[in-house]
Design a protein around this motif. Sequence first.
Motif, mmCIF file in Angstrom:
data_model
loop_
_atom_site.group_PDB
_atom_site.id
_atom_site.type_symbol
_atom_site.label_atom_id
_atom_site.label_comp_id
_atom_site.label_asym_id
_atom_site.label_seq_id
_atom_site.Cartn_x
_atom_site.Cartn_y
_atom_site.Cartn_z
ATOM 1 N N ASN A 1 1.367 -0.672 -0.319
ATOM 2 C CA ASN A 1 0.128 0.404 0.021
ATOM 3 C C ASN A 1 1.131 1.307 0.361
ATOM 4 O O ASN A 1 1.625 1.856 0.827
ATOM 5 N N PRO A 2 1.178 1.772 -0.930
ATOM 6 C CA PRO A 2 2.113 2.827 -1.012
ATOM 7 C C PRO A 2 1.598 4.427 -0.130
ATOM 8 O O PRO A 2 2.455 4.877 0.413
ATOM 9 N N LEU A 3 0.650 4.706 -0.006
ATOM 10 C CA LEU A 3 -0.189 5.378 1.376
ATOM 11 C C LEU A 3 1.055 4.890 2.540
ATOM 12 O O LEU A 3 0.632 5.476 3.324
ATOM 13 N N LYS A 4 0.138 3.808 2.870
ATOM 14 C CA LYS A 4 0.911 3.106 4.251
ATOM 15 C C LYS A 4 2.557 3.600 4.318
ATOM 16 O O LYS A 4 3.497 3.466 5.726
ATOM 17 N N GLY B 1 3.937 5.391 2.866
ATOM 18 C CA GLY B 1 4.845 6.706 2.754
ATOM 19 C C GLY B 1 4.900 7.692 1.070
ATOM 20 O O GLY B 1 5.611 8.447 0.724
ATOM 21 N N LYS B 2 3.732 7.007 0.411
ATOM 22 C CA LYS B 2 4.100 7.482 -0.912
ATOM 23 C C LYS B 2 2.351 8.435 -0.744
ATOM 24 O O LYS B 2 1.449 7.878 -1.316
ATOM 25 N N GLN B 3 2.921 9.075 -1.124
ATOM 26 C CA GLN B 3 1.409 10.229 -0.879
ATOM 27 C C GLN B 3 0.727 10.353 -2.120
ATOM 28 O O GLN B 3 -0.196 11.203 -2.443
ATOM 29 N N LEU B 4 1.369 10.872 -2.814
ATOM 30 C CA LEU B 4 0.862 11.635 -4.391
ATOM 31 C C LEU B 4 1.342 10.325 -5.649
ATOM 32 O O LEU B 4 2.111 9.271 -5.824
ATOM 33 N N THR C 1 6.159 14.313 -2.140
ATOM 34 C CA THR C 1 5.303 15.621 -2.101
ATOM 35 C C THR C 1 4.848 15.764 -3.348
ATOM 36 O O THR C 1 5.307 15.684 -4.699
ATOM 37 N N GLN C 2 4.144 17.016 -3.794
ATOM 38 C CA GLN C 2 3.957 18.187 -4.531
ATOM 39 C C GLN C 2 5.574 18.500 -4.655
ATOM 40 O O GLN C 2 5.499 18.425 -5.947
#
Length: 151
Positions: free
Chosen positions: A60-63, A65-68, A114-115
């Motif tokens: 799971n990329p969000l968990k 640390g990949k936010q985008l 991040t952005q």
Amino acid sequence: MKFKNLDEIDEKILQYLSENGRMTNAELGRSVGLTRAAVRERVNQLVKRGIIEHFTIVVNPLKAGKQLSLFFDIAVEWSYLDSVAEKLLATEEVTNVYAMSGKPHLHVHALLDTQEHAAKFMQTLKKTEGIVSVETELLLTRYKERDSLLI
């Protein structure tokens, strides 16, 4: 999903394994009505025939640390299509690269932190020889995703 080259039991085995690749042969056997040995033989045949290419995990990329999660449609000059694809494949952020029909372009998925990371990645794309233009879309919601079926 129905496949022409599989019987009902093989389809069930693939379904169970796609939901939980850690199922034992005994668990699979109970689920599809076969012995552990019969299931093991069927799975081995699916591997031998190339229907199962490899066993893996899904992160799971969000968990992690990949936010985008971004998708890119990258227009490319015909003569650079393969070299741009190879550069993208070698990029850590890129998870998938597809050559699409129609005009020469690549459909690409990338995971970014991040952005600022996204802006830096876009600048790298803009500087890549052979890329004509880049359209970017941010993934908002995943309604359905088949992690185990790469098409």
